[in-house]
Design an enzyme around this catalytic site. Sequence first.
Site, mmCIF file in Angstrom:
data_model
loop_
_atom_site.group_PDB
_atom_site.id
_atom_site.type_symbol
_atom_site.label_atom_id
_atom_site.label_comp_id
_atom_site.label_asym_id
_atom_site.label_seq_id
_atom_site.Cartn_x
_atom_site.Cartn_y
_atom_site.Cartn_z
ATOM 1 N N ALA A 1 0.837 -1.200 0.000
ATOM 2 C CA ALA A 1 0.000 0.000 0.000
ATOM 3 C C ALA A 1 0.872 1.249 0.000
ATOM 4 O O ALA A 1 1.203 1.813 1.051
ATOM 5 C CB ALA A 1 -0.931 -0.009 1.215
ATOM 6 N N PRO B 1 -4.337 8.918 -3.583
ATOM 7 C CA PRO B 1 -5.028 9.747 -4.589
ATOM 8 C C PRO B 1 -4.169 10.898 -5.095
ATOM 9 O O PRO B 1 -4.243 11.268 -6.268
ATOM 10 C CB PRO B 1 -6.261 10.251 -3.834
ATOM 11 C CG PRO B 1 -6.522 9.206 -2.803
ATOM 12 C CD PRO B 1 -5.171 8.713 -2.387
ATOM 13 N N GLY C 1 0.917 9.184 -6.468
ATOM 14 C CA GLY C 1 1.066 7.891 -7.107
ATOM 15 C C GLY C 1 2.525 7.559 -7.311
ATOM 16 O O GLY C 1 3.173 6.913 -6.492
ATOM 17 N N ARG D 1 -4.121 -18.097 -42.004
ATOM 18 C CA ARG D 1 -5.179 -17.211 -42.509
ATOM 19 C C ARG D 1 -4.978 -16.961 -43.994
ATOM 20 O O ARG D 1 -3.923 -16.497 -44.437
ATOM 21 C CB ARG D 1 -5.130 -15.886 -41.740
ATOM 22 C CG ARG D 1 -6.185 -14.868 -42.182
ATOM 23 C CD ARG D 1 -7.567 -15.223 -41.651
ATOM 24 N NE ARG D 1 -8.446 -14.062 -41.646
ATOM 25 C CZ ARG D 1 -9.193 -13.664 -42.675
ATOM 26 N NH1 ARG D 1 -9.151 -14.324 -43.814
ATOM 27 N NH2 ARG D 1 -9.968 -12.607 -42.542
ATOM 28 N N GLU E 1 3.945 0.786 -10.368
ATOM 29 C CA GLU E 1 5.335 0.698 -9.905
ATOM 30 C C GLU E 1 6.234 1.732 -10.598
ATOM 31 O O GLU E 1 7.408 1.497 -10.862
ATOM 32 C CB GLU E 1 5.897 -0.718 -10.060
ATOM 33 C CG GLU E 1 5.189 -1.730 -9.172
ATOM 34 C CD GLU E 1 5.851 -3.083 -9.161
ATOM 35 O OE1 GLU E 1 7.087 -3.163 -9.229
ATOM 36 O OE2 GLU E 1 5.117 -4.085 -9.073
ATOM 37 N N GLU F 1 7.092 7.578 -17.657
ATOM 38 C CA GLU F 1 7.741 8.875 -17.526
ATOM 39 C C GLU F 1 8.647 8.918 -16.285
ATOM 40 O O GLU F 1 9.721 9.532 -16.291
ATOM 41 C CB GLU F 1 6.685 9.978 -17.446
ATOM 42 C CG GLU F 1 5.911 10.192 -18.734
ATOM 43 C CD GLU F 1 4.881 9.096 -19.011
ATOM 44 O OE1 GLU F 1 4.398 8.993 -20.146
ATOM 45 O OE2 GLU F 1 4.559 8.322 -18.066
#
Length: 402
Positions: free
Chosen positions: A116, A120, A123, A285, A381, A385
């Site tokens: 955890a 909000p 991140g 195909r 994780e 960026e």
Amino acid sequence: MPAFSLEPSQTARCAELRALAADRLRPLAEKGEPGRVNRPLVAELGRLGLLERLFTSGALDLCLMRESLAHACTEAETALALQGLGAHPVHAHGTPAQRDRWLPAVGEGSAVAAFALSEPGAGSDAAALGLRAEGEGEGNGGPSPAGPPSNPSRTAGPVAESDGSARWRLTGDKCWISNAPEADFYTVFARTTPGAGARGVTAFLVPADRPGLTGTALDMLSPHPIGALAFDAVPVSADDVLGEVDRGFRVAMGTLNLFRPSVGAFAVGMAQAALDATLAHTSRRDAFGGKLRDLQSVAHTVAEMALRTDAARLMVYAAATAYDEGAPDVPKRAAMAKLLATETAQYVVDTAVQLHGARALQRGHLLEHLYREVRAPRIYEGASEVQRGIIAKELYADLEVS
């Protein structure tokens, strides 16, 4: 870096894991409810001895497990990875009592772990955490934590009672937490010293039955168990600290440095599954008087998919090997591996969908499943960026040293 190749025993083990995933794990995954913890699947991972290996294997073995499972059953791969992510801080930094209480249950698949970190408003920026760990009595005339640490041995908040009684109250929110709200315990990162950035974060082991801890499930694109947690003065004590007070950022980053290359391995497994499906589809195909594979544009596209997949795989293996050898550039290599592999998997899966056409968009098709699965690893994780930022920071740090 020398040329990399797997030992025959490692190659055989990967083949065995792919078969196990298809034969024993995939049927359990298919019976699970999307967005919920699949406890029978977790228990089977324990019976197969795979969860125990999370605590006895190195980074390369973790990558091989995740890649092999992802090729045949992404749900099994994710269940394994989430157990490792949530429990690794306990394995690496826990007290003997914490380890004895939780790790055997995680290894056998009877206890579900969760990591955890995200919030909000925080991140990828783990140093900006807002979940507060307030000293007992704070706000009611009691003592409060001191300012940013100047002494590494300084303890935040009031002095702990010798019996380990509640010392802090956790107040705030966590969001986008895998296995929440159904996990049995959480590795929780909270701010013990206001205004101290990364230096004021402490890791806590918080059992799910602590008073004041509640959670709600989130409906996400990928069918994984992900939720939000609310902490309303949740009591934690000195006995719940993982590592050292105000040194939790190291716990978080150490865990991510291990697991970021293996996120790349998860992505490589999905890319390989998409590539294999594309090779089979374009070989059978019929199109324009021949097979799809006979079209140069298709053949060249498939070659590009294979090229990128193999390049990503080699970078993942190199980063994992560097971790196992204790190399000084692990953060850079881990970031490079996660970045290249997850971006590659997105390209390969998207291209596979394009070459399959509308059938790949049907619910239940392998590529429809992979298309939903492949998007999230570019974010969690540490988003792509963020990985580029880590790489650049490490490159310039190396320049200053030299």
